[in-house]
Structures are given as structure tokens and as C-alpha cells.
Design a protein around this motif. Structure first.
Motif, PDB file in Angstrom:
ATOM      1  N   LEU A 298       4.437  -7.456  -6.787  1.00  0.00           N
ATOM      2  CA  LEU A 298       5.154  -6.662  -7.541  1.00  0.00           C
ATOM      3  C   LEU A 298       4.737  -4.933  -7.103  1.00  0.00           C
ATOM      4  O   LEU A 298       5.442  -4.684  -7.203  1.00  0.00           O
ATOM      5  CB  LEU A 298       5.236  -6.846  -8.712  1.00  0.00           C
ATOM      6  N   ALA A 299       3.620  -4.760  -7.809  1.00  0.00           N
ATOM      7  CA  ALA A 299       3.067  -3.729  -7.393  1.00  0.00           C
ATOM      8  C   ALA A 299       3.193  -2.855  -6.215  1.00  0.00           C
ATOM      9  O   ALA A 299       4.153  -1.653  -6.128  1.00  0.00           O
ATOM     10  CB  ALA A 299       2.136  -2.877  -7.962  1.00  0.00           C
ATOM     11  N   GLN A 300       2.806  -3.968  -5.045  1.00  0.00           N
ATOM     12  CA  GLN A 300       3.678  -3.026  -3.746  1.00  0.00           C
ATOM     13  C   GLN A 300       4.962  -2.655  -2.754  1.00  0.00           C
ATOM     14  O   GLN A 300       5.394  -1.892  -2.640  1.00  0.00           O
ATOM     15  CB  GLN A 300       2.293  -4.397  -2.628  1.00  0.00           C
TER      16      GLN A 300
ATOM     17  N   ARG B 103       6.377   0.967  -2.732  1.00  0.00           N
ATOM     18  CA  ARG B 103       6.786   1.278  -1.148  1.00  0.00           C
ATOM     19  C   ARG B 103       8.721   1.013  -1.443  1.00  0.00           C
ATOM     20  O   ARG B 103       9.197   1.762  -0.935  1.00  0.00           O
ATOM     21  CB  ARG B 103       7.275  -0.188  -0.444  1.00  0.00           C
ATOM     22  N   ALA B 104       9.138   0.523  -2.283  1.00  0.00           N
ATOM     23  CA  ALA B 104      10.168   1.392  -2.542  1.00  0.00           C
ATOM     24  C   ALA B 104      10.860   2.497  -3.196  1.00  0.00           C
ATOM     25  O   ALA B 104      12.334   3.517  -2.756  1.00  0.00           O
ATOM     26  CB  ALA B 104      11.772   0.446  -3.645  1.00  0.00           C
TER      27      ALA B 104
ATOM     28  N   ALA C 280       7.750   3.472  -9.147  1.00  0.00           N
ATOM     29  CA  ALA C 280       6.369   2.511  -9.755  1.00  0.00           C
ATOM     30  C   ALA C 280       4.992   3.651 -10.250  1.00  0.00           C
ATOM     31  O   ALA C 280       4.304   2.322 -10.847  1.00  0.00           O
ATOM     32  CB  ALA C 280       5.744   2.148  -8.024  1.00  0.00           C
ATOM     33  N   LEU C 281       4.664   4.444 -10.076  1.00  0.00           N
ATOM     34  CA  LEU C 281       3.431   5.279 -10.530  1.00  0.00           C
ATOM     35  C   LEU C 281       3.709   5.235 -12.369  1.00  0.00           C
ATOM     36  O   LEU C 281       3.182   5.244 -12.539  1.00  0.00           O
ATOM     37  CB  LEU C 281       3.532   6.675 -10.224  1.00  0.00           C
TER      38      LEU C 281
ATOM     39  N   SER D 201      -4.302   5.419  -6.441  1.00  0.00           N
ATOM     40  CA  SER D 201      -4.582   3.449  -7.087  1.00  0.00           C
ATOM     41  C   SER D 201      -2.922   3.579  -5.453  1.00  0.00           C
ATOM     42  O   SER D 201      -3.258   2.408  -5.336  1.00  0.00           O
ATOM     43  CB  SER D 201      -4.199   3.133  -8.076  1.00  0.00           C
ATOM     44  N   ALA D 202      -2.182   3.845  -6.294  1.00  0.00           N
ATOM     45  CA  ALA D 202      -0.894   2.858  -5.547  1.00  0.00           C
ATOM     46  C   ALA D 202      -0.916   3.575  -3.990  1.00  0.00           C
ATOM     47  O   ALA D 202      -0.177   2.189  -3.105  1.00  0.00           O
ATOM     48  CB  ALA D 202       0.246   4.732  -6.143  1.00  0.00           C
TER      49      ALA D 202
END
Length: 106
Positions: free
Chosen positions: A20-22, A26-27, A32-33, A42-43
């Protein structure tokens, strides 16, 4: 639930979280952050993980994600939904508090 089942659940949660994080990173990196409560560094690392690396990291016996609602005020705002006419205001307030904590962590 026995120890083996708990470890299996942790590994599954870790893999789901990494995937999910990845995908979120990417989106829309900025969203996301905020949503994941992670740093830019980390991202960047998560975005570059291969499937094999994600499987290896997920195999840890420690959860990779954690709750960011670590005070009574945020928990109260989130759990009292539907009990007042200001439900959306309470959720907005909780989001603002958690966003501030993201800024502190970054």
C-alpha cells in the motif's frame, strides 16, 4: 491465537502495508507522506523496493506500521463519531492534529 499465528498475521500486515505504501508513494508522493506519516527519505526507500525486498522486510516479527493517534484527544475525536452533530468537525480536528504530528516527524 498462538504465537505462530500471530507472527503470520504480522508478516501479512507488513507486506500489505509495504505494498500500500509503495502504491501511494508512486501515485501521489505528497499525499503518501501525509497519510503514512513517513519522511521523504523513507518514502524514497520504499518507492525503490523490489518485490523480493518487500517480502524479506515483511518477514520481520515486528510491525512496520504504528498508530499515530497516541493521545486521548485524537482517540476521543475519532471514537465519538456519530454522537454529536459536529461529527465532521471532530474528524477534521483529528486530521489537523495528526497532520501537525506528521510535520513534527518530517
Amino acid at each position: 491465537m498462538n504465537a505462530d499465528q500471530i507472527l503470520s498475521e504480522i508478516r501479512e500486515a507488513n507486506l500489505s502495508y509495504l505494498m500500500l505504501a509503495q502504491s501511494l508513494i508512486r501515485a501521489d508522493r505528497e499525499q503518501a507522506l501525509y497519510r503514512l506519516g513517513i519522511s521523504e527519505d523513507s518514502a524514497a526507500l520504499i518507492a525503490l523496493l523490489t518485490p523480493a525486498q518487500m517480502m524479506k522486510i515483511a518477514a520481520s516479527n515486528t510491525l512496520l506500521c504504528r498508530f499515530r493517534m497516541d493521545d486521548d484527544m485524537v482517540w476521543g475525536l475519532l471514537t465519538n463519531h456519530g454522537k454529536s452533530a459536529n461529527d465532521s468537525t471532530a474528524r477534521l480536528h483529528a486530521s489537523i492534529l495528526m497532520a501537525g504530528r506528521h510535520q513534527e516527524a518530517a
